[in-house]
Motif scaffolding. Structure first.
Motif, PDB file in Angstrom:
ATOM      1  N   GLU A 218      -2.048   0.129   9.442  1.00 35.52           N
ATOM      2  CA  GLU A 218      -3.152   1.092   9.545  1.00 35.52           C
ATOM      3  C   GLU A 218      -4.091   0.664  10.663  1.00 35.52           C
ATOM      4  O   GLU A 218      -4.382  -0.517  10.811  1.00 35.52           O
TER       5      GLU A 218
ATOM      6  N   GLN B 238       1.365  13.191  11.108  1.00 36.66           N
ATOM      7  CA  GLN B 238       1.316  14.260  10.109  1.00 36.66           C
ATOM      8  C   GLN B 238       2.598  15.090  10.137  1.00 36.66           C
ATOM      9  O   GLN B 238       3.140  15.438   9.088  1.00 36.66           O
TER      10      GLN B 238
ATOM     11  N   LYS C 115       8.616  15.016   3.722  1.00 36.46           N
ATOM     12  CA  LYS C 115       8.435  15.756   2.463  1.00 36.46           C
ATOM     13  C   LYS C 115       9.468  16.878   2.324  1.00 36.46           C
ATOM     14  O   LYS C 115      10.027  17.080   1.242  1.00 36.46           O
TER      15      LYS C 115
ATOM     16  N   LYS D 221       0.860  -1.176   0.000  1.00 35.61           N
ATOM     17  CA  LYS D 221       0.000   0.000   0.000  1.00 35.61           C
ATOM     18  C   LYS D 221       0.898   1.228   0.000  1.00 35.61           C
ATOM     19  O   LYS D 221       1.732   1.393   0.887  1.00 35.61           O
ATOM     20  N   ASN D 222       0.726   2.062  -1.000  1.00 34.63           N
ATOM     21  CA  ASN D 222       1.468   3.308  -1.087  1.00 34.63           C
ATOM     22  C   ASN D 222       0.689   4.413  -0.406  1.00 34.63           C
ATOM     23  O   ASN D 222      -0.528   4.494  -0.535  1.00 34.63           O
ATOM     24  N   HIS D 223       1.414   5.269   0.299  1.00 37.68           N
ATOM     25  CA  HIS D 223       0.811   6.444   0.919  1.00 37.68           C
ATOM     26  C   HIS D 223       0.381   7.395  -0.191  1.00 37.68           C
ATOM     27  O   HIS D 223       0.961   7.407  -1.280  1.00 37.68           O
ATOM     28  N   SER D 224      -0.611   8.205   0.066  1.00 35.81           N
ATOM     29  CA  SER D 224      -1.092   9.155  -0.943  1.00 35.81           C
ATOM     30  C   SER D 224      -0.006  10.158  -1.343  1.00 35.81           C
ATOM     31  O   SER D 224      -0.068  10.733  -2.425  1.00 35.81           O
ATOM     32  N   GLU D 225       1.003  10.363  -0.505  1.00 42.51           N
ATOM     33  CA  GLU D 225       2.109  11.275  -0.802  1.00 42.51           C
ATOM     34  C   GLU D 225       3.270  10.567  -1.499  1.00 42.51           C
ATOM     35  O   GLU D 225       4.296  11.177  -1.778  1.00 42.51           O
ATOM     36  N   SER D 226       3.133   9.290  -1.775  1.00 45.13           N
ATOM     37  CA  SER D 226       4.187   8.509  -2.403  1.00 45.13           C
ATOM     38  C   SER D 226       4.334   8.875  -3.877  1.00 45.13           C
ATOM     39  O   SER D 226       3.371   9.279  -4.534  1.00 45.13           O
ATOM     40  N   SER D 227       5.550   8.736  -4.383  1.00 43.72           N
ATOM     41  CA  SER D 227       5.794   8.940  -5.814  1.00 43.72           C
ATOM     42  C   SER D 227       6.832   7.913  -6.259  1.00 43.72           C
ATOM     43  O   SER D 227       7.459   7.250  -5.432  1.00 43.72           O
TER      44      SER D 227
END
Length: 126
Positions: free
Chosen positions: A53, A114, A121, A37-43
């Motif tokens: 989770e 967070q 980031k 599962k990739n985090h939504s901020e992953s690239s």
């Protein structure tokens, strides 16, 4: 690298040694899924995996913890089994903290997560 079955066995052993009080209202238990599962901020250039989770779905499964084996393998697969087990325990305890805070109506760990994400980031931009 620990196999899916070995991680499942290690999770069972870790979970069996935790105080019963931690399981209050954790009606969905602990679930090990095989996927990444990739985090939504992953690239592609900065992968960020979700290893565990805590979920609360009052109309469906209730409260439960998910561990993603594929993400765990990518993040910790290069380490020896003892270190992998320690990381697995650390992730599980992190998710139990989310559970306990959810029961208590607090969100301190969510804010810490967070802040950790924001630091990650920033470090990738530098």
């Amino acid at each position: 690298m620990m196999s899916f079955e070995e991680v499942g066995e290690a999770l069972d052993e870790i979970a069996e040694n935790l105080p019963v009080a931690l399981y209050k209202e954790l009606n969905g238990g602990i679930i090990l899924l095989p996927e990444v599962k990739n985090h939504s901020e992953s690239s592609d250039s900065n992968p960020l995996y979700v290893i565990g989770e805590y979920r609360y779905e009052p109309r469906a499964l209730g409260r439960y913890i998910v561990i993603y084996y594929g993400s765990f393998r990518l993040a910790y697969g290069m380490h020896p089994p003892g270190r992998q087990r320690n990381e697995l325990q650390r992730v599980l305890m992190h998710e139990f903290r989310h559970h306990i805070q959810s029961l208590g109506g607090t969100r301190g760990l969510e804010r810490e997560d967070q802040q950790r994400l924001e630091r990650f980031k920033r470090s990738k931009k530098e």
